[in-house]
Design an enzyme around this catalytic site. Structure first.
Site, PDB file in Angstrom:
ATOM      1  N   GLY A   1       0.786  -1.234   0.000  1.00  0.00           N
ATOM      2  CA  GLY A   1       0.000   0.000   0.000  1.00  0.00           C
ATOM      3  C   GLY A   1       0.817   1.284   0.000  1.00  0.00           C
ATOM      4  O   GLY A   1       0.236   2.372  -0.021  1.00  0.00           O
ATOM      5  N   ALA A   2       2.134   1.198   0.014  1.00  0.00           N
ATOM      6  CA  ALA A   2       2.958   2.411   0.089  1.00  0.00           C
ATOM      7  C   ALA A   2       2.713   3.346  -1.099  1.00  0.00           C
ATOM      8  O   ALA A   2       2.621   4.561  -0.932  1.00  0.00           O
ATOM      9  CB  ALA A   2       4.439   2.050   0.178  1.00  0.00           C
ATOM     10  N   GLY A   3       2.585   2.792  -2.284  1.00  0.00           N
ATOM     11  CA  GLY A   3       2.325   3.624  -3.464  1.00  0.00           C
ATOM     12  C   GLY A   3       0.965   4.281  -3.412  1.00  0.00           C
ATOM     13  O   GLY A   3       0.815   5.469  -3.738  1.00  0.00           O
ATOM     14  N   ASP A   4      -0.029   3.534  -2.977  1.00  0.00           N
ATOM     15  CA  ASP A   4      -1.376   4.095  -2.854  1.00  0.00           C
ATOM     16  C   ASP A   4      -1.402   5.221  -1.823  1.00  0.00           C
ATOM     17  O   ASP A   4      -2.013   6.267  -2.038  1.00  0.00           O
ATOM     18  CB  ASP A   4      -2.372   3.009  -2.446  1.00  0.00           C
ATOM     19  CG  ASP A   4      -2.550   1.948  -3.523  1.00  0.00           C
ATOM     20  OD1 ASP A   4      -2.407   2.290  -4.719  1.00  0.00           O
ATOM     21  OD2 ASP A   4      -2.823   0.793  -3.177  1.00  0.00           O
TER      22      ASP A   4
END
Length: 99
Positions: free
Chosen positions: A42-45
């Site tokens: 989820g880091a990119g989101d």
């Protein structure tokens, strides 16, 4: 080169290497924040959500990218995708260390 391919904004995340982005037709770089990585899910989101929020709130492009990188880094210190998303208090505390 990125600037020759886009007339608008462009952001390229590079994990531990930070983020590259166009600002007034020039490529800029924001370093990542050094953290102990537990889970990158989820880091990119989280990065893109924080970036959109900061820009919508009127932050400069540079401030928005810095906030987005910090939010993604802080997310990576916690397990889980959604459950690892930091709240505003956690983010402000984290950023106060880097000021």
């Amino acid at each position: 080169m990125m600037s020759g391919r886009a007339n608008g904004a462009m952001y390229v995340t590079a994990g531990a290497k930070g983020c590259y982005y166009l600002s007034q037709g020039k490529m800029k770089h924001q370093n990542s924040f050094k953290v102990e990585v537990v889970d990158t899910t989820g880091a990119g989101d989280v990065f893109h959500g924080a970036l959109a929020y900061a820009l919508a709130e009127g932050s400069s492009q540079e401030q928005a990218v810095q906030l987005a990188c910090a939010t993604a880094a802080l997310k990576c210190t916690q397990p889980g995708g959604r459950s690892g998303i930091p709240d505003c208090d956690q983010l402000n505390t984290f950023l106060s260390v880097y000021d």
